[in-house]
Every structure is written in C-alpha cells, then in structure tokens.
Design a protein around this motif. Structure first.
Motif, PDB file in Angstrom:
ATOM      1  N   ILE A  43       4.926  -0.220  -9.254  1.00 57.07           N
ATOM      2  CA  ILE A  43       4.099  -0.773  -8.178  1.00 57.07           C
ATOM      3  C   ILE A  43       2.783  -0.006  -8.040  1.00 57.07           C
ATOM      4  O   ILE A  43       2.691   1.165  -8.387  1.00 57.07           O
ATOM      5  CB  ILE A  43       4.840  -0.790  -6.813  1.00 57.07           C
ATOM      6  CG1 ILE A  43       5.265   0.623  -6.405  1.00 57.07           C
ATOM      7  CG2 ILE A  43       6.045  -1.716  -6.855  1.00 57.07           C
ATOM      8  CD1 ILE A  43       5.803   0.674  -4.978  1.00 57.07           C
ATOM      9  N   VAL A  52      -2.321  -6.208   1.080  1.00 56.62           N
ATOM     10  CA  VAL A  52      -1.610  -6.786  -0.060  1.00 56.62           C
ATOM     11  C   VAL A  52      -2.680  -7.495  -0.873  1.00 56.62           C
ATOM     12  O   VAL A  52      -3.137  -8.569  -0.506  1.00 56.62           O
ATOM     13  CB  VAL A  52      -0.517  -7.782   0.391  1.00 56.62           C
ATOM     14  CG1 VAL A  52       0.159  -8.420  -0.821  1.00 56.62           C
ATOM     15  CG2 VAL A  52       0.525  -7.082   1.260  1.00 56.62           C
ATOM     16  N   ASP A  53      -3.123  -6.848  -1.924  1.00 51.21           N
ATOM     17  CA  ASP A  53      -4.321  -7.274  -2.628  1.00 51.21           C
ATOM     18  C   ASP A  53      -3.957  -7.745  -4.041  1.00 51.21           C
ATOM     19  O   ASP A  53      -3.579  -6.939  -4.892  1.00 51.21           O
ATOM     20  CB  ASP A  53      -5.271  -6.049  -2.685  1.00 51.21           C
ATOM     21  CG  ASP A  53      -6.561  -6.343  -3.403  1.00 51.21           C
ATOM     22  OD1 ASP A  53      -6.958  -7.520  -3.446  1.00 51.21           O
ATOM     23  OD2 ASP A  53      -7.169  -5.385  -3.933  1.00 51.21           O
ATOM     24  N   PRO A  54      -4.064  -9.058  -4.286  1.00 53.55           N
ATOM     25  CA  PRO A  54      -3.654  -9.578  -5.595  1.00 53.55           C
ATOM     26  C   PRO A  54      -4.501  -9.008  -6.736  1.00 53.55           C
ATOM     27  O   PRO A  54      -5.704  -8.825  -6.594  1.00 53.55           O
ATOM     28  CB  PRO A  54      -3.899 -11.085  -5.476  1.00 53.55           C
ATOM     29  CG  PRO A  54      -4.073 -11.365  -4.035  1.00 53.55           C
ATOM     30  CD  PRO A  54      -4.574 -10.107  -3.392  1.00 53.55           C
ATOM     31  N   ASN A  62       0.615  -7.359  -6.773  1.00 49.32           N
ATOM     32  CA  ASN A  62      -0.356  -6.933  -5.764  1.00 49.32           C
ATOM     33  C   ASN A  62      -0.492  -5.426  -5.720  1.00 49.32           C
ATOM     34  O   ASN A  62       0.452  -4.700  -6.012  1.00 49.32           O
ATOM     35  CB  ASN A  62       0.111  -7.379  -4.377  1.00 49.32           C
ATOM     36  CG  ASN A  62       0.335  -8.872  -4.303  1.00 49.32           C
ATOM     37  OD1 ASN A  62      -0.547  -9.658  -4.647  1.00 49.32           O
ATOM     38  ND2 ASN A  62       1.527  -9.279  -3.883  1.00 49.32           N
ATOM     39  N   ARG A  63      -1.691  -4.983  -5.320  1.00 49.63           N
ATOM     40  CA  ARG A  63      -1.822  -3.593  -4.878  1.00 49.63           C
ATOM     41  C   ARG A  63      -1.432  -3.594  -3.409  1.00 49.63           C
ATOM     42  O   ARG A  63      -1.867  -4.469  -2.653  1.00 49.63           O
ATOM     43  CB  ARG A  63      -3.268  -3.117  -4.988  1.00 49.63           C
ATOM     44  CG  ARG A  63      -3.886  -3.231  -6.354  1.00 49.63           C
ATOM     45  CD  ARG A  63      -5.355  -2.796  -6.265  1.00 49.63           C
ATOM     46  NE  ARG A  63      -6.084  -3.134  -7.469  1.00 49.63           N
ATOM     47  CZ  ARG A  63      -6.678  -4.306  -7.700  1.00 49.63           C
ATOM     48  NH1 ARG A  63      -6.666  -5.263  -6.785  1.00 49.63           N
ATOM     49  NH2 ARG A  63      -7.314  -4.530  -8.836  1.00 49.63           N
ATOM     50  N   MET A  64      -0.653  -2.596  -3.006  1.00 53.68           N
ATOM     51  CA  MET A  64      -0.188  -2.586  -1.616  1.00 53.68           C
ATOM     52  C   MET A  64      -0.496  -1.253  -0.958  1.00 53.68           C
ATOM     53  O   MET A  64      -0.384  -0.196  -1.588  1.00 53.68           O
ATOM     54  CB  MET A  64       1.334  -2.808  -1.572  1.00 53.68           C
ATOM     55  CG  MET A  64       1.766  -4.200  -2.021  1.00 53.68           C
ATOM     56  SD  MET A  64       3.569  -4.360  -2.100  1.00 53.68           S
ATOM     57  CE  MET A  64       3.932  -3.526  -3.640  1.00 53.68           C
ATOM     58  N   SER A  65      -0.861  -1.333   0.339  1.00 56.16           N
ATOM     59  CA  SER A  65      -0.945  -0.087   1.098  1.00 56.16           C
ATOM     60  C   SER A  65       0.480   0.396   1.359  1.00 56.16           C
ATOM     61  O   SER A  65       1.444  -0.372   1.215  1.00 56.16           O
ATOM     62  CB  SER A  65      -1.706  -0.309   2.399  1.00 56.16           C
ATOM     63  OG  SER A  65      -1.141  -1.392   3.113  1.00 56.16           O
ATOM     64  N   LYS A  68       2.932  -1.669   3.561  1.00 53.97           N
ATOM     65  CA  LYS A  68       3.378  -2.910   2.927  1.00 53.97           C
ATOM     66  C   LYS A  68       4.317  -2.603   1.756  1.00 53.97           C
ATOM     67  O   LYS A  68       5.286  -3.322   1.498  1.00 53.97           O
ATOM     68  CB  LYS A  68       2.175  -3.721   2.423  1.00 53.97           C
ATOM     69  CG  LYS A  68       1.373  -4.342   3.550  1.00 53.97           C
ATOM     70  CD  LYS A  68       2.208  -5.442   4.196  1.00 53.97           C
ATOM     71  CE  LYS A  68       1.521  -6.011   5.417  1.00 53.97           C
ATOM     72  NZ  LYS A  68       2.383  -6.986   6.129  1.00 53.97           N
ATOM     73  N   ALA A  69       3.991  -1.539   1.043  1.00 46.86           N
ATOM     74  CA  ALA A  69       4.829  -1.159  -0.102  1.00 46.86           C
ATOM     75  C   ALA A  69       6.225  -0.765   0.366  1.00 46.86           C
ATOM     76  O   ALA A  69       7.222  -1.070  -0.296  1.00 46.86           O
ATOM     77  CB  ALA A  69       4.171  -0.029  -0.879  1.00 46.86           C
ATOM     78  N   ALA A  72       8.202  -3.812   0.657  1.00 51.19           N
ATOM     79  CA  ALA A  72       8.550  -4.360  -0.663  1.00 51.19           C
ATOM     80  C   ALA A  72       9.622  -3.516  -1.351  1.00 51.19           C
ATOM     81  O   ALA A  72      10.530  -4.048  -2.000  1.00 51.19           O
ATOM     82  CB  ALA A  72       7.289  -4.425  -1.533  1.00 51.19           C
TER      83      ALA A  72
END
Ligand code: PBG
Length: 336
Positions: A43, A52-54, A62-65, A68-69, A72
C-alpha cells in the motif's frame, strides 16, 4: 467393430484426459492452491488526513493518508490477509540528496507503522528501507559524484531499519540491492534488541521496466536521473541472481523475494530449489497495470487472469505473493 485409430497406436493406454474429465477429478488431482494466507498487500501512504487519491497508472489502487489506510488495513486483516508492505509518497520538499527523512523516527512510514500496530495488531507489517522515496534523485542509495555509494548507503539503511523496527515493523524488506546489507541490518537489529524482527530480502531484484507505475505512485519518475543498472540485476542473468540470493542467505535473510514476478518464474523456482527458504514473488505495478488495462478494454477476463497469475506463482515454488490485487483476491477466495 475393431476400428483402430492412429491415436490409439500413439497413446496406447496412456490418456491424460482421464484425470481431467470432471470437476471432481480435477479437484482431486489439483497440485497447487492459492489461499488468502499467500497474500501480502502493498500500500501507498501519503501525508494528511482523509485522503484517498487514485493512482492514474494503477486503476483501482489509491494513495491513502494514514487514517484512511488504517481502515483499509483493518478490512484486509478481516479478510485474513497476513501482511501488508508499506511505501511512502512524501512531500517533495522533504526529499534530499541523501534521503535524510528516512532517518526520522516519526517520518511518514514510521507513523503509519505505529498507527497500524495500534489499530490492527493482528496483521504483519513489512517495511522497505530503500532510500528512493526520500531522495531528490529517485535512486535507492546515496549518490556521490553520480555514483550510488554502497557502504555509506548500507550504514544509513541500517539506522533506518532499526527505527522502523522501533516503530513496530515486523519484517524489514531491503529493496535497494546494496552489497552486504542483509548482514549489516541483521547485526543492527540484534544490537538494538530486535532479534525477533525478520528480514525479507529483495534478494533478486531486476532492473525492470515493470516498475513504471510504482514510480508514478511515489512520484519518483520525474526525479530519477539515469537508471538503476549499477545495483539491480540484469534481466539477462539467472545464475548471477541465484548467487546474489546465496549471499543474502549466508548473511541471515529469513525470507527471499523475487521481483518482478511473472517474467521471472524461473528465478522463483531456482531459488526455492537452491535454498529451501520461504520465497515470495512481487507482482509489481507494471504487471498489475497490464492486467487491469487489458481487462478495462475488454480484451481479457481480468479476474481470471488475476487468479491465474497468482496460482502460477505457487506452482513456481513461491510461498506467497506481494500483489496489488491482494484485497480483490481475498474477497474472491472468500466467496469461493
Ligand atoms: C525501489 C522500489 C521499486 C519498487 C518498490 N521499491 C522499484 C523501483 O522504483 O526501482 C517497485 C514496486 C512496483 O513496481 O510495484 N526501492
């Protein structure tokens, strides 16, 4: 009535299709199986919250902060995925010539590790110590006069590895292919009380075009000057790859990795046969993207190819696979 076909003369009593004739025979003779226990999910982490940045070159990833991670990763743990591998995409202004951000105890990747450990204690955390996410030139090591210097880089990644272990990393996965790094990291971890932190060596990492989308994901493609041919292995060389892995085994690696995956199944097999250590393949970003792109165009059945490729890693001797498909695969396996 006694009509002899030409094929009878050739096959005699030998007919391979008997074992393939029904679903139940096929299940009985199945040699390899993919389970959720085989999966490691890589990840990408970004600074901030609620992000949540595709990633354009990796549809569905996605890149996630960190917040958010955490959600996930919780989902991944609930699905039974044993471990994650984390990669940071840090601010450009934090990147410098030597990748000094890698030495901060509270840098993005270490903060993420602590957060995951606290919120999701039952998932394994694998961290990379290569310097590429931290350097202003996108290389995996320290650059002096245009050369990636080996020993100085090793000194730095040992310190970074100890900090990652302090933050809670379970397995250190060095991907920068410097010589002597496995032994040095092992000594560094042991000296700092981290005897139980393992090392998954990127033992055979090839200089590959399949890493393209990853470099977009962590924003190093625009930075990278030159190529990584002076430290990664040439795709032409198999025996050299086995020799490189042998050194890592001697130096104390607990697990070995082959990267990229699908074009290097011969290496997976050779390394498993040669050392008997757990072997993992990294189905890298370009492999993921190839399957996704073809599926999105309707040219292949994406789910089918996803499952097939991962099963083939098992057949090639791998004990598990790092794959951006891990969550999709786990969901599919759960449905049966
Ligand atoms: C570099 C690193 C790479 C990947 C992970 N860490 C290769 C590179 O950029 O040269 C590739 C992962 C992927 O393509 O999915 N230390």
């Amino acid at each position: 009535m006694d009509k002899t076909h030409l094929v009878d003369e050739i096959t005699g009593h030998r007919r391979m299709r008997r074992n393939r004739k029904a679903d139940w025979t096929r299940r009985l003779v199945q040699e390899n199986r993919l389970t959720v226990d085989d999966l490691i999910w890589p990840i990408f982490i970004v600074p901030g919250t609620g992000i949540v940045d595709p990633i354009a070159a990796m549809p569905g990833v996605n890149r996630m902060s960190i917040d958010k991670a955490v959600e996930a990763v919780k989902e991944a743990a609930d699905l039974g995925i044993p471990a994650i591998a984390t990669f940071p995409d840090i601010e450009m202004e934090l990147r410098d010539e030597t990748g000094s951000n890698s030495l901060l105890a509270n840098n993005l990747i270490n903060q993420a590790t602590s957060a995951f450990k606290k919120a999701v204690p039952n998932i394994g955390i694998i961290t990379d110590v290569a310097l590429d996410p931290f350097t202003s030139h996108g290389h995996d090591g320290i650059m002096r006069d245009g050369i990636i210097v080996n020993d100085e880089t090793v000194d730095q990644i040992v310190r970074a590895a100890v900090m990652q272990a302090d933050a809670g990393a379970d397995i250190i996965a060095p991907s920068e292919m410097m010589d002597g790094r496995i032994g040095a990291i092992r000594r560094g971890l042991d000296a700092s009380g981290h005897q139980d932190v393992g090392i998954m060596s990127y033992a055979t990492k090839f200089s590959s075009g399949f890493y393209g989308p990853y470099r977009e994901a962590i924003n190093t493609s625009g930075l990278l000057k030159g190529d990584k041919n002076s430290y990664y292995i040439s795709p032409a060389n198999g025996t050299e790859a086995v020799r490189d892995a042998a050194l890592d085994v001697e130096e104390g690696a607990d697990m070995l990795m082959v990267k990229p995956g699908i074009a290097y199944l011969d290496i997976c097999w050779r390394i498993k046969e040669a050392f008997g250590l757990p072997v993992f393949a990294y189905q890298v970003s370009g492999e993921y993207t190839q399957i996704k792109a073809a599926a999105m165009n309707g040219w292949i059945d994406g789910d089918r190819v996803m499952m097939e490729t991962l099963l083939c890693f098992k057949r090639a001797g791998c004990d598990g696979i790092l794959s951006y498909f891990a969550v999709d695969v786990a969901k599919k396996l759960a449905k049966g």
